[in-house]
Design a protein around this motif. Sequence first.
Motif, mmCIF file in Angstrom:
data_model
loop_
_atom_site.group_PDB
_atom_site.id
_atom_site.type_symbol
_atom_site.label_atom_id
_atom_site.label_comp_id
_atom_site.label_asym_id
_atom_site.label_seq_id
_atom_site.Cartn_x
_atom_site.Cartn_y
_atom_site.Cartn_z
ATOM 1 N N ALA A 68 0.841 -1.209 0.000
ATOM 2 C CA ALA A 68 0.000 0.000 0.000
ATOM 3 C C ALA A 68 0.871 1.254 0.000
ATOM 4 O O ALA A 68 0.622 2.207 -0.746
ATOM 5 N N PHE A 69 1.923 1.242 0.806
ATOM 6 C CA PHE A 69 2.806 2.410 0.865
ATOM 7 C C PHE A 69 3.462 2.654 -0.490
ATOM 8 O O PHE A 69 3.545 3.788 -0.973
ATOM 9 N N ARG A 70 3.944 1.579 -1.113
ATOM 10 C CA ARG A 70 4.655 1.720 -2.394
ATOM 11 C C ARG A 70 3.739 2.300 -3.464
ATOM 12 O O ARG A 70 4.152 3.137 -4.274
ATOM 13 N N GLN A 71 2.482 1.869 -3.443
ATOM 14 C CA GLN A 71 1.550 2.408 -4.422
ATOM 15 C C GLN A 71 1.311 3.902 -4.167
ATOM 16 O O GLN A 71 1.420 4.724 -5.079
ATOM 17 N N SER A 72 1.029 4.253 -2.902
ATOM 18 C CA SER A 72 0.717 5.666 -2.598
ATOM 19 C C SER A 72 1.916 6.575 -2.829
ATOM 20 O O SER A 72 1.753 7.700 -3.286
ATOM 21 N N VAL A 73 3.104 6.095 -2.505
ATOM 22 C CA VAL A 73 4.265 6.990 -2.616
ATOM 23 C C VAL A 73 4.590 7.247 -4.093
ATOM 24 O O VAL A 73 5.004 8.352 -4.449
ATOM 25 N N THR A 74 4.344 6.274 -4.944
ATOM 26 C CA THR A 74 4.558 6.537 -6.376
ATOM 27 C C THR A 74 3.465 7.464 -6.904
ATOM 28 O O THR A 74 3.743 8.353 -7.710
ATOM 29 N N GLN A 98 9.705 7.912 -6.757
ATOM 30 C CA GLN A 98 10.036 6.665 -7.447
ATOM 31 C C GLN A 98 10.586 5.647 -6.473
ATOM 32 O O GLN A 98 11.193 6.007 -5.470
ATOM 33 N N ILE A 99 10.373 4.383 -6.805
ATOM 34 C CA ILE A 99 11.017 3.323 -6.022
ATOM 35 C C ILE A 99 11.801 2.423 -6.989
ATOM 36 O O ILE A 99 11.495 2.376 -8.175
ATOM 37 N N PRO A 100 12.838 1.745 -6.519
ATOM 38 C CA PRO A 100 13.693 0.956 -7.417
ATOM 39 C C PRO A 100 12.924 -0.222 -8.023
ATOM 40 O O PRO A 100 11.893 -0.619 -7.479
ATOM 41 N N ASP A 101 13.441 -0.798 -9.119
ATOM 42 C CA ASP A 101 12.711 -1.951 -9.657
ATOM 43 C C ASP A 101 13.331 -3.303 -9.336
ATOM 44 O O ASP A 101 12.847 -4.320 -9.794
ATOM 45 N N TYR A 102 14.386 -3.347 -8.511
ATOM 46 C CA TYR A 102 14.848 -4.661 -8.042
ATOM 47 C C TYR A 102 13.866 -5.185 -6.985
ATOM 48 O O TYR A 102 13.088 -4.402 -6.417
ATOM 49 N N PRO A 103 13.892 -6.506 -6.706
ATOM 50 C CA PRO A 103 12.953 -7.062 -5.725
ATOM 51 C C PRO A 103 13.197 -6.480 -4.334
ATOM 52 O O PRO A 103 14.347 -6.341 -3.913
ATOM 53 N N LEU A 104 12.128 -6.112 -3.657
ATOM 54 C CA LEU A 104 12.246 -5.456 -2.361
ATOM 55 C C LEU A 104 11.779 -6.347 -1.213
ATOM 56 O O LEU A 104 10.807 -7.098 -1.354
#
Length: 359
Positions: A272-278, A283-289
């Motif tokens: 949920a955080f990753r969606q809202s922050v984008t 931006q967030i990196p595209d390697y696996p988190l």
Amino acid sequence: MRIYTCGPVAMYPEVASVRQDVSGYFRTPEYGTLVKHCLKELSAFIGNPVPQSMLYLACSGTGAMEAVVENCATPSDKALVINGGSFGLRFCELLGYHGIPFKSVKLRWNERLCEKHLSTFDNRGFSLLFVNLDETSTGQLYDLDLLSDFCERNGMLLIADVISAFLCDDFSMEKSGIDAAIFSSQKGLCCSPGCSFVSVSSRMKEKILNSKSAPATRYFDFKDYFTNLTRGQTPYTPPVMVMYEVEAMLRRVSLSGGFNAWINRIADKARAFRQSVTEAGYQIPDYPLSNMLTPVCLNGTDACDIARDLKEYGFLVSPCGGDLSKRIFRVCHLGNTSPEDDQMLIDALYDIRQKRIKK
Ligand SMILES: *Cc1c(COP(=O)(O)O)cnc(C)c1O
């Protein structure tokens, strides 16, 4: 202040208050029983069915990393380290300090670990692989299948620092053939710092117990710890209070539906955080988190500045050190923060971005 740092994290109230009600004396059968109970549950969580295979040490995570190097590696080993950030580098430094021959797979910022990095080291006589399953400085969660395949086909022992993956990412020592796993009280367990755990496979336990030479440490000689473990004791005074916190935390996990439900909730929080922050323009990196944290990337803005701005809004996040300090800051998803807190953090980030764009 709302705490979003990468450990120590915001503690749950019943865990934080447990110290008030217990005695610090530990050479009692009751304390031994408590320890055995906690270590058994933690062993189940980490997927290690070998009885009496989890030690606990009075030190932070790095102390346990060093103790593992001292007890599980010898100068006749040849080690490979996955070095994708400051924690990978720490393994390199510890191995170098103790005179263990090693090579490292050095990853650039934003580079994803893949098969080609490992296959160049096939059939070259390596005996140990050291990895930080979640490299907390970048949040990259390495592909455990890739690593365990590599170790299996080369007959290597797999040593994993799972400090920031334990109790937030799903993995099992037995399934992945991990021979030593290291974690600490102040990350996924959301307790005070000061207590670290080392869980070993049966072949690693044999390697330690059968070793002819004494390890380069007297205080952390694992043989002594294994002997004391049969009574739930340690050779020296342990972080007694932290173990009571661990017990309280295990109760909390169990009351909220158990291990899988706990992990799933953190995964949902991270998603949920990753969606809202984008959506808020970051931006967030595209390697696996890992589910533990989200690295938020800045284009042109100094990440330290954003972390400072957030403090004025009442949020503490983790800036990065070194070269990464201008590129990313990290938001942790562990500990006692609510979805409402997360929403307020997103609102603050949105606000900060609008102001900085206007400037
Ligand atoms: C936090 C952490 C450590 C341990 O750091 P200490 O400050 O010594 O507790 C080690 N490895 C990783 C991957 C970590 O996230």
